[in-house]
Design an enzyme around this catalytic site. Structure first.
Site, PDB file in Angstrom:
ATOM      1  N   HIS A  79       0.819  -1.221   0.000  1.00  0.00           N
ATOM      2  CA  HIS A  79       0.000   0.000   0.000  1.00  0.00           C
ATOM      3  C   HIS A  79       0.848   1.265   0.000  1.00  0.00           C
ATOM      4  O   HIS A  79       0.342   2.359  -0.258  1.00  0.00           O
ATOM      5  CB  HIS A  79      -0.988  -0.002   1.177  1.00  0.00           C
ATOM      6  N   ASP A 130      -0.108  -7.649   1.787  1.00  0.00           N
ATOM      7  CA  ASP A 130       0.397  -6.265   1.709  1.00  0.00           C
ATOM      8  C   ASP A 130       1.920  -6.285   1.712  1.00  0.00           C
ATOM      9  O   ASP A 130       2.563  -5.990   2.715  1.00  0.00           O
ATOM     10  CB  ASP A 130      -0.155  -5.476   2.910  1.00  0.00           C
ATOM     11  N   SER A 240       4.313   2.635   7.958  1.00  0.00           N
ATOM     12  CA  SER A 240       3.966   1.526   7.068  1.00  0.00           C
ATOM     13  C   SER A 240       5.161   1.090   6.244  1.00  0.00           C
ATOM     14  O   SER A 240       5.959   1.918   5.783  1.00  0.00           O
ATOM     15  CB  SER A 240       2.834   1.945   6.135  1.00  0.00           C
TER      16      SER A 240
END
Length: 299
Positions: A79, A130, A240
């Site tokens: 992402h 992910d 992230s």
């Protein structure tokens, strides 16, 4: 092989001559983190600061973390390098910075990216799969401030783990210029599914005694869960793609997971956990893409 490969499109210090054929995970010279502490200088020499630009002319970028696994490849979250539709960010619009302690005030040179490799099963709605790998345009030289992290041959015996990044330090806060870290506790899959079920019940005003009457989707099999049980310290926005690390008895660090997300922003709800994409799921693919990466048994 489960990847779609997309063909798109130094900081100089004295080189260290490692004595082992597979040297990794050693602390250097002495994405979001909530309730963490400042990291000693160059403690994690594999940590990457990643900037993804929608348009370089505008100058604004999305920030993520990543982990160097060999001289050419950086692991991050899918992402971090895709848009709202799941389409990959062009390689030319991604910069990778290595050897940094500070996200913005350090002035290390950016490493350009030649290839973006994303799991073809990545799902943006629940962040399953992910996972992404960035191939750098040129190899980096390993030094005391730039070096790869070890990759694990198993997930056995996990309990205490660490997360590090330059993300925001709490709800509605700014990103940190200083690299921060926090220790988190590993949750088994059953524990994680239980936390998720309880969270969803609470958010919908349903008493826990009614749990048996509701079918709540389980946590994706590609995720593992962790949070600091005492302080609720966790990763936050901007962390992230960064590393979830286990430190072995010999001091080496292993990349157990990649910061993926949560059901609530860090610090906004204490009845949740952080979600991390499991590195071990991708062992076969990583070995094909990055054959010089270093897989080690946990100790």
């Amino acid at each position: 092989m489960r990847f779609i490969v997309l063909l798109l499109c130094l900081f100089s210090v004295s080189t260290v001559n490692f004595t082992f054929a597979c040297e990794c995970g050693r602390e250097g010279s002495a994405g979001r983190i909530f309730r963490g502490k400042k990291v000693d200088a160059h403690k994690y020499p594999w940590l990457a600061h990643i900037r993804s630009f929608k348009n370089r002319l505008f100058g604004s970028f999305a920030q993520c973390g990543g982990s160097l696994i060999d001289e050419y490849h950086v692991v991050t979250a899918a992402h971090c390098v895709t848009d709202e539709t799941g389409s990959p960010t062009p390689a030319a619009n991604i910069d990778v910075y290595l050897g940094r302690d500070k996200a913005y005030s350090d002035k290390t040179k950016n490493n350009r990216v030649s290839q973006v490799i994303i799991d073809s099963y990545y799902k943006r709605n629940n962040l399953a799969n992910d996972f992404a790998i960035l191939r750098l345009s040129a190899p980096v030289k390993f030094t005391q401030t730039v070096a790869p992290i070890c990759l694990p041959n198993s997930e056995n015996g996990l309990s205490k783990l660490k997360v590090a990044g330059w993300g925001v330090v709490g709800p509605s806060a700014q990103s940190s210029d200083d690299l921060l870290e926090v220790e988190v506790d590993y949750y088994t899959r059953s524990e994680c599914n239980d936390v998720k079920a309880n969270y969803y019940l609470k958010m919908n005003g349903i008493p826990k005694i009614m749990k048996m009457y509701y079918r709540i989707p389980e946590v994706a099999s590609t995720h593992l869960c962790a949070i600091n049980k005492k302080t609720k310290g966790d990763a936050c926005s901007g962390d992230s793609g960064g590393p979830l690390m286990h430190q072995g008895s010999d001091g080496r660090y292993y990349l157990m997971g990649v910061v993926s997300g949560s059901w609530a922003e860090c610090g906004q709800d204490e009845d949740t956990v952080g979600l991390y994409t499991r590195t071990l799921v991708y062992k076969d693919s990583i070995e094909k893409i990055a054959p010089n990466s270093c897989w080690q048994n946990l100790n």
